[in-house]
Design an enzyme around this catalytic site. Structure first.
Site, short mmCIF file in Angstrom:
data_model
loop_
_atom_site.label_atom_id
_atom_site.label_comp_id
_atom_site.label_asym_id
_atom_site.label_seq_id
_atom_site.Cartn_x
_atom_site.Cartn_y
_atom_site.Cartn_z
CB CYS A 34 35.58 50.43 36.81
SG CYS A 34 36.27 50.29 35.41
CG HIS B 134 40.21 47.33 38.57
ND1 HIS B 134 38.95 46.95 39.06
CD2 HIS B 134 40.01 48.10 37.54
CE1 HIS B 134 37.87 47.98 38.34
NE2 HIS B 134 38.95 48.37 37.37
CD GLU B 135 43.46 50.37 36.83
OE1 GLU B 135 42.99 50.29 35.39
OE2 GLU B 135 42.42 50.71 37.56
CG HIS C 183 40.60 47.88 32.76
ND1 HIS C 183 39.35 47.75 32.14
CD2 HIS C 183 40.63 48.43 33.86
CE1 HIS C 183 38.46 48.62 33.00
NE2 HIS C 183 39.43 48.80 34.16
ZN LIG Z 1 38.53 49.76 35.88
#
Ligand SMILES: [Zn+2]
Length: 171
Positions: A96, A138-139, A142
């Site tokens: 990341c 993953h995004e 966030h």
């Molecule tokens: Zn990330």
């Protein structure tokens, strides 16, 4: 314009992002800046909160299989995403841009369907699999205020904290 990427343990990374309401020039500028920033840092994905903008915007640009380069035509812009379907399990070594220098195996869903808007506010629903499905999850994490390191086991997380502090001192 290349923007500054905020890194762990910046508290803003735990902030929950808000939906885009106006699909206007401001959004387009944000998307273009995110793209420039991601390419500059050699990332394959970026969420707006990583440049300290708490809005539900993410981009992904995987490497082209043949040329091993990032082609702009493969860029995916995802706004206001909602995961509508998920299935299977897969393990992949993730990194990341907000946790530089750290990589660890993370379990994710193998396939997901996502409802989202593009930069002009048009609605889409798409199925993702493989690395694309992993990157989207993953995004989206966030945007929900989560980092991949939260998925580590207690022991691995402790190891990470130690290693990361040492890395930061060395910088
Ligand atoms: Zn990330």
């Amino acid at each position: 314009m290349i923007r500054k990427i905020i890194t762990y343990p910046d508290k803003r990374l735990w902030q929950k992002s808000k939906d885009i309401i106006n699909f206007d020039e401001t959004l387009h500028q944000l998307l273009d800046d995110m793209y420039e920033t991601m390419i500059n840092k050699e990332g394959i994905g970026l969420a707006a909160i990583q440049i300290a903008v708490p809005l539900n915007v993410l981009i992904i640009n995987l490497l082209d299989e043949e040329s091993k380069t990032q082609k702009k035509e493969d860029l995916i812009e995802i706004i206001n995403p909602v995961i509508t379907k998920k299935s299977g399990k897969t393990l992949f070594t993730e990194g990341c841009l907000s946790v530089p220098g750290f990589y660890e195996d993370i379990e994710r869903y193998k396939q997901i369907s996502v409802a989202y808007c593009d930069r002009n506010g048009n609605k889409h629903e798409k199925e993702f699999e493989g690395l694309l499905a992993i990157a989207v999850q993953h995004e989206i994490d966030h945007l929900l205020g989560h980092l991949f390191i939260e998925k580590l086991s207690y022991i691995k997380r402790k190891k990470f904290e130690k290693e990361y502090k040492r890395l930061q001192k060395a910088r």
